[in-house]
Design an enzyme around this catalytic site. Structure first.
Site, PDB file in Angstrom:
ATOM      1  CG  HIS A  87      -1.776   1.207   1.357  1.00 38.73           C
ATOM      2  ND1 HIS A  87      -3.102   1.214   1.000  1.00 38.73           N
ATOM      3  CD2 HIS A  87      -1.508   2.463   1.774  1.00 38.73           C
ATOM      4  CE1 HIS A  87      -3.609   2.420   1.197  1.00 38.73           C
ATOM      5  NE2 HIS A  87      -2.655   3.200   1.673  1.00 38.73           N
ATOM      6  CD  GLU A  88       1.449   3.668   3.645  1.00 39.04           C
ATOM      7  OE1 GLU A  88       1.669   4.728   3.031  1.00 39.04           O
ATOM      8  OE2 GLU A  88       0.373   3.438   4.253  1.00 39.04           O
ATOM      9  CG  HIS A 116       0.390   9.044  -6.991  1.00 36.02           C
ATOM     10  ND1 HIS A 116      -0.698   9.437  -6.254  1.00 36.02           N
ATOM     11  CD2 HIS A 116       0.236   9.619  -8.202  1.00 36.02           C
ATOM     12  CE1 HIS A 116      -1.485  10.198  -6.997  1.00 36.02           C
ATOM     13  NE2 HIS A 116      -0.942  10.325  -8.193  1.00 36.02           N
ATOM     14  CG  HIS A 139       0.277   6.333  -0.685  1.00 34.56           C
ATOM     15  ND1 HIS A 139      -0.775   7.003  -1.259  1.00 34.56           N
ATOM     16  CD2 HIS A 139      -0.231   5.728   0.426  1.00 34.56           C
ATOM     17  CE1 HIS A 139      -1.874   6.798  -0.527  1.00 34.56           C
ATOM     18  NE2 HIS A 139      -1.571   6.024   0.492  1.00 34.56           N
TER      19      HIS A 139
END
Ligand code: ZN
Length: 703
Positions: A486-487, A493, A490
């Site tokens: 998940h992290e 991105h 980010h």
């Protein structure tokens, strides 16, 4: 480039002067302008922050007072270039205070936070500056700007207008008053809720009442009692309606008492009752929206979100209700059957749900964390899972850099190379729990990507995994593995950001969009080719047995009817509170809540909202998620639809990855997010992939 020479007179002789010896004085000479943590002392931050605000104040003043007619270059680009010292120090300061706080930095934080807020207000309520931005905005169609520049003009204009720059002086004064009341009420709410939650703790001296708790949990409860100088055991309340211990407490009356304490925590009358506070807060926000020209607070808040209007967010949620509640009701029936088979002789109540659903889960997908963890050694998950997936999708490679200084010895740094071998970014990870670290996991940047400022991204991930004893491997739970993916989503991105202007780069998007790349990246954790590549026993290298892997993946879809329904109930409550018009009378929160849930077919007695209005800190504790709790679900729709599209087009391929990177991950907020997403997907997103992923489509079965 803005000059960095400004060296304001120190406010007091005791304060450190800001000069060339301060490591923030100039951009870092390290690769990627990485923060020189080997040079930075706690005492360096405050003078740099003060000097940074003063410098940006002067830069912005010069833009506002410029006698030349406003142009994109002399105003908008000028704003983008302003405040570089302040940004440089604040990104490091925020990173370190979040992950490695010291008492000295905490003090600096307390002193500087209100000053930083005032500094921000001074810019966005500057009438002369707004006049220039507004002139450019109204001429924008004739200025022949490229699309990114045009988007930036619109972004600035909207930021000013949202802050109230268009109001008359009387209107601005009124807005300031409402903002102040909003913030005072929020602070009061937080204070009351904190005290109410503390008071809501369950206390007993009867160990039998706690039957079912593990020995470790009992010890924790005994310690909590000691901390309060009480005999026996104390169980503290968590912020959600359901309490974690309800899954194991076998004495029904104990469960009922604890649930009641949770549900009514802030509704006992007296000084910790939050109901009057939230009723007035809803009114203040509605009045503020009216002043700014909107029918309600949600309409004002959602303008710059992907959903754009409360109507589209509400329609989205309404469409999820049938699938979620039908499944929740079926799950409730399963539980009732179990209660009956055990001759319970009672009807399922909310305080029974976790206890019996845990038994159903165990019967269906029984496995022990200790069976799983040897297959998830941290370094292996990182290199053969997280990095491997990114390499397969985007061609990027990683090399650890031991020469880059870090703020704490557990932190590791990797240089990230693009598919063509060119340097792309620097990525830090700080995975282990520490007492001076905030809870949870997150991503942020030390240096923002911007072609205007000639900056490549420096990105970091933080988590709170248990640190192994020296010499021992770090074995993760599957939840931790998912958190890593998940992290890192980010982080991608941020690292793929490829924009000119820093204000609309990377993750600087909207609340209902920003969790999309991260949740999307979670899908690769269970993607067969990736899972097989990393889920190997840390001692033997043997892959996880197929039967165990199947159980692990299926357990993910368990209890999803309940879980989606409780979130939907909270999200719909949030939206109904924040679509009240300014003309509405002061509400009675209990009556409002009952009516709101009933109206949305979410008044399921056994599935209460994840947060009741009177303790819904996301929406009342500050503006953060006010009219924004739906964003969690909205991002989920986006990420599941995206993953479905990958699957429909051949799954994990470079072609799919590169297209996603080019059309989504590299683009920050440079285009209307709805258009950006639809252009990539080829259509508007729908909720079916999300329902499928949660196992909530009618023909789905998770047997
Ligand atoms: Zn996230």
């Amino acid at each position: 480039m803005a000059t960095l020479a400004a060296n304001p007179t120190p406010a007091s002789a005791a304060e450190n002067a800001f000069g060339p010896s301060n490591p923030f004085y100039l951009p870092s000479p390290l690769p990627f302008q990485a923060p020189p943590f080997d040079q930075i002392k706690d005492s360096d931050y405050q003078p740099a922050i003060e000097a940074g605000m003063a410098q940006q104040g002067e830069e912005v003043r010069a833009i506002a007072d410029n006698p030349d007619a406003p142009t994109f270059e002399n105003t908008i680009v000028g704003m983008e270039k302003s405040g570089q010292l302040l940004t440089r120090v604040m990104q490091v300061f925020n990173g370190v205070t979040g992950a490695n706080l010291s008492p000295e930095l905490q003090k600096v934080q307390e002193i500087e936070a209100p000053k930083l807020a005032a500094h921000q207000d001074a810019i966005f309520l500057d009438a002369k500056l707004f006049q220039r931005v507004s002139t450019i905005y109204h001429q924008r169609e004739s200025l022949k700007l490229d699309p990114e520049a045009l988007r930036l003009v619109e972004w600035y204009y909207e930021e000013f207008v949202r802050a109230g720059a268009n109001l008359s002086d009387a209107g601005k004064a009124e807005l300031r008053k409402l903002n102040e009341e909003d913030s005072t009420l929020s602070t009061a709410f937080v204070k009351k809720l904190l005290a109410a939650t503390k008071d809501g703790a369950y206390h007993t001296t009867d160990k039998n009442a706690l039957a079912g708790l593990s020995e470790t949990r009992l010890q924790g409860a005994a310690q909590a009692a000691k901390d309060r100088k009480l005999e026996g055991y104390v169980i503290l309340l968590q912020n959600t309606t359901q309490q974690p211990d309800l899954g194991s407490l076998s004495v029904r009356s104990t469960r009922q008492t604890i649930f009641g304490k949770s549900w009514n925590r802030a509704e006992h009358g007296g000084e910790n009752d939050t109901r009057q506070t939230i009723a007035r807060l809803a009114q203040v926000r509605a009045e503020k929206a009216k002043l700014l020209g909107f029918p309600n607070y949600a309409a004002w808040r959602l303008q710059n979100q992907m959903a754009k209007t409360p109507e589209s967010a509400i329609k989205f949620m309404d469409n999820l209700v049938p699938g979620a509640t039908v499944k929740a009701i079926a799950e409730g029936k399963d539980i009732q059957k179990l209660i009956d088979s055990q001759k319970g002789g009672f009807e399922l109540q909310p305080w029974d749900w976790e206890f019996y659903s845990d038994q159903v889960r165990k019967a269906k997908y029984d496995f022990d964390e200790s069976q799983i963890k040897p297959y998830f050694e941290l370094n292996n998950v990182l290199e053969n899972g997280v990095f491997y997936a990114a390499n397969q999708l985007y061609g990027i490679t990683f090399k650890e850099r031991k020469d880059i200084p870090v703020y704490q010895p557990d932190v590791r740094v990797f240089e990230v190379f693009d598919a063509d071998g060119k340097p792309l970014a620097l990525w830090y990870c700080d995975y282990f729990k520490r007492d001076n670290k905030n809870g949870g996991a997150w991503m942020d940047v030390f240096v923002n990507e911007s072609k205007l400022l000639n900056q490549l991204p420096v990105v970091f991930n933080v988590a709170n995994f248990a640190k192994p004893a020296p010499g021992q491997p770090a074995l993760l739970s599957f939840r931790d593995v998912t958190t890593m993916f998940h992290e890192f989503g980010h982080a991608l991105h941020g690292m793929f950001a490829n924009t000119v202007y820093p204000s609309i780069s990377g993750t600087a998007t909207a609340r209902d969009f920003v969790e999309f790349p991260s949740q999307f990246n979670e899908h690769w954790a269970t993607y067969p080719a990736v899972f097989e590549h990393y889920a190997k026993h840390y001692q033997t290298g043997v892959p996880m047995p197929a039967e165990l892997a199947v159980k692990l993946k299926k357990a993910e879809k368990f209890n999803q009817g309940y879980s989606l329904t409780e979130i939907l109930a909270a999200a719909e409550l949030d939206m109904q509170w924040h679509t009240l018009p300014a003309s509405a009378s002061l509400q009675n929160p209990d009556q409002f809540e009952v009516a709101a849930l009933k109206k949305k077919n979410l008044a399921l007695h056994t599935v209460p909202p994840r947060y009741r209005s009177s303790y819904f800190a996301h929406i009342w504790g500050g503006p953060g998620y006010a009219a924004g709790y739906y964003a969690y679900l909205w991002s989920e729709m986006l990420d599941d639809a995206a993953y479905q599209s990958f699957e429909d087009h051949g799954g994990m391929t470079r072609t799919n990855g590169d297209r996603f990177r080019q059309m989504i991950l590299s683009r920050g907020n440079t285009e209307d997010l709805g258009k950006m997403y639809a252009a990539w997907l080829g259509r508007e997103p729908t909720i079916e992939p999300m329902l499928k992923e949660r196992g909530l489509l009618p023909d789905d079965s998770v047997k």
